[in-house]
Design a protein around this motif. Structure first.
Motif, PDB file in Angstrom:
ATOM      1  N   LYS A 107       7.512  -4.878 -16.065  1.00  0.00           N
ATOM      2  CA  LYS A 107       6.060  -4.734 -16.157  1.00  0.00           C
ATOM      3  C   LYS A 107       5.492  -5.616 -17.275  1.00  0.00           C
TER       4      LYS A 107
ATOM      5  N   SER B 242      10.716  -0.605  -7.958  1.00  0.00           N
ATOM      6  CA  SER B 242       9.292  -0.265  -7.849  1.00  0.00           C
ATOM      7  C   SER B 242       8.425  -1.002  -8.866  1.00  0.00           C
TER       8      SER B 242
ATOM      9  N   GLY C 195       1.812   2.248  -5.894  1.00  0.00           N
ATOM     10  CA  GLY C 195       0.401   2.502  -5.604  1.00  0.00           C
ATOM     11  C   GLY C 195       0.170   3.108  -4.243  1.00  0.00           C
TER      12      GLY C 195
ATOM     13  N   ASP D 221      10.169  -1.035 -17.592  1.00  0.00           N
ATOM     14  CA  ASP D 221       9.129  -1.376 -18.565  1.00  0.00           C
ATOM     15  C   ASP D 221       9.116  -2.871 -18.882  1.00  0.00           C
TER      16      ASP D 221
ATOM     17  N   GLU E 209       6.152   9.410 -11.362  1.00  0.00           N
ATOM     18  CA  GLU E 209       4.964   8.743 -11.907  1.00  0.00           C
ATOM     19  C   GLU E 209       5.163   7.232 -11.990  1.00  0.00           C
ATOM     20  N   SER E 210       6.357   6.814 -12.389  1.00  0.00           N
ATOM     21  CA  SER E 210       6.635   5.377 -12.489  1.00  0.00           C
ATOM     22  C   SER E 210       6.625   4.724 -11.111  1.00  0.00           C
TER      23      SER E 210
ATOM     24  N   LYS F 102       5.040   5.787  -8.410  1.00  0.00           N
ATOM     25  CA  LYS F 102       3.655   5.770  -7.937  1.00  0.00           C
ATOM     26  C   LYS F 102       2.855   4.657  -8.606  1.00  0.00           C
ATOM     27  N   LYS F 103       3.086   4.461  -9.886  1.00  0.00           N
ATOM     28  CA  LYS F 103       2.375   3.410 -10.610  1.00  0.00           C
ATOM     29  C   LYS F 103       2.777   2.034 -10.091  1.00  0.00           C
ATOM     30  N   GLY F 104       4.056   1.889  -9.765  1.00  0.00           N
ATOM     31  CA  GLY F 104       4.533   0.595  -9.271  1.00  0.00           C
ATOM     32  C   GLY F 104       4.130   0.316  -7.831  1.00  0.00           C
TER      33      GLY F 104
END
Length: 326
Positions: free
Chosen positions: A132, A160, A242, A129, A235-236, A238-240
């Motif tokens: 990001k 990620s 893409g 976090d 989810e984290s 995938k978000k990182g």
């Protein structure tokens, strides 16, 4: 006895007394000098010991850091070992290093050099976090994760969050899964004739106790906790990462398997092959590496070890530990 002989004897006695007194005084002075010399020696020894101990407690200035001062450089932050609250790769240590690197106006880019099997999902999440957030606050400063020997589980979680991930062709990458391990001693206790007595104020308070038989509903509940943590992890990532992840062709990406760097490149887990110096020289275009890794002093480590309770250590040994990204 004549008066002259008496006077001579008296004079001789006085002379002997004075000589004896003189010898005594000289011996006392010599003893004082000797004691003073030993005192100076022991004081000097004490000061040397104290200065030596103080030198151990003062963090060492990295030679790489001094080389980059005053000019543009690549900030290097190490993520080594287990990612846990009381370890070198704790969220506090890594986040402090990240903030210092981003705030330095001479930082042209940041390399997270990772060599870790993972660890706490909470600590990994904190670091993820913060990367990001800092990337949003400093959009011109790119973050590159470079996996050396191992970047697994919680370590990959952190990676990620970077702009790009690099690895060596033989690095071990992935292990996107959650584990929680313990032991079962019920059979052993029955054989030796030992009864386990646990008193709780909640029906399931001791459901992780390795000395009691497992209950199906508690096992199912704990599995649900692990699956929830796993979903958060996925989810984290995938978000990182893409669309770079080849999840459609390789659904096993999130199964907990681990791959070599060369395989990870094909799967989209990493962006390219390369080392920290390669990224600094060829990608960031600032070959001077400045180490921003926060290193705890021996005093800090001693204080933490002193503060760790016996109960906590026993809990870890006996298996009362939470989920781990490993």
């Amino acid at each position: 006895m004549s008066d002259e002989w008496k006077a001579s004897a008296a004079a001789g006695g006085d002379d002997k007394s004075w000589k004896l007194l003189e010898k005594t005084l000289l011996a006392g002075v010599q003893e004082q000098r000797r004691a003073r010399r030993w005192g100076i020696f022991f004081k000097a020894l004490t000061f040397i010991y104290l200065f030596g101990a103080l030198a151990l407690f003062i963090p060492k200035l990295d030679l790489q850091q001094s080389a980059g001062v005053g000019k543009e450089h690549t900030a290097l932050i190490e993520v080594r070992g287990m990612i846990m609250a009381d370890e070198e790769a704790s969220a506090d240590n890594v986040v402090s290093s990240l903030r210092a690197a981003f705030e330095d106006t001479k930082t042209k880019g940041i390399v997270l050099r990772i060599n870790s099997p993972g660890g706490s999902p909470v600590q990994s999440g904190y670091i993820y976090d913060e990367i990001k957030r800092l990337r949003g606050e400093y959009p011109d400063t790119k973050v590159y994760a470079v996996i050396s020997d191992l970047g697994a589980s919680g370590a990959y979680y952190i990676a990620s969050a970077a702009d790009q991930i690099y690895a060596d062709k033989a690095s071990l990458v992935g292990s996107i899964g959650v584990t929680a391990a313990t032991f079962g001693f019920v059979g052993v206790m029955e054989k030796v004739g030992v009864d386990r007595r646990v008193y709780t104020s909640g029906e399931h308070k001791a459901f992780l106790d390795p000395f009691q038989p497992q209950k199906a509903e508690e096992t199912q509940f704990w599995q649900g906790v692990l699956e929830t943590t796993h979903k958060q992890f996925i989810e984290s990532v995938k978000k990182g990462r893409g669309e770079r992840l080849k999840t459609a062709e390789h659904p096993e990406l999130f199964s907990g398997l681990i791959w070599s760097g060369e395989q990870a490149l094909e799967l989209g887990l990493v962006d390219a092959l390369g080392s920290s110096s390669f990224v600094a020289r060829e990608v960031i275009k600032a070959k001077d590496l400045v180490d921003y890794t926060r290193e705890e002093t021996p005093f800090d480590r001693f204080a933490k070890k002193l503060g760790a309770s016996v109960a906590e250590r026993l809990a870890i040994v006996m298996g009362f530990q939470g989920a781990s990204l490993r």
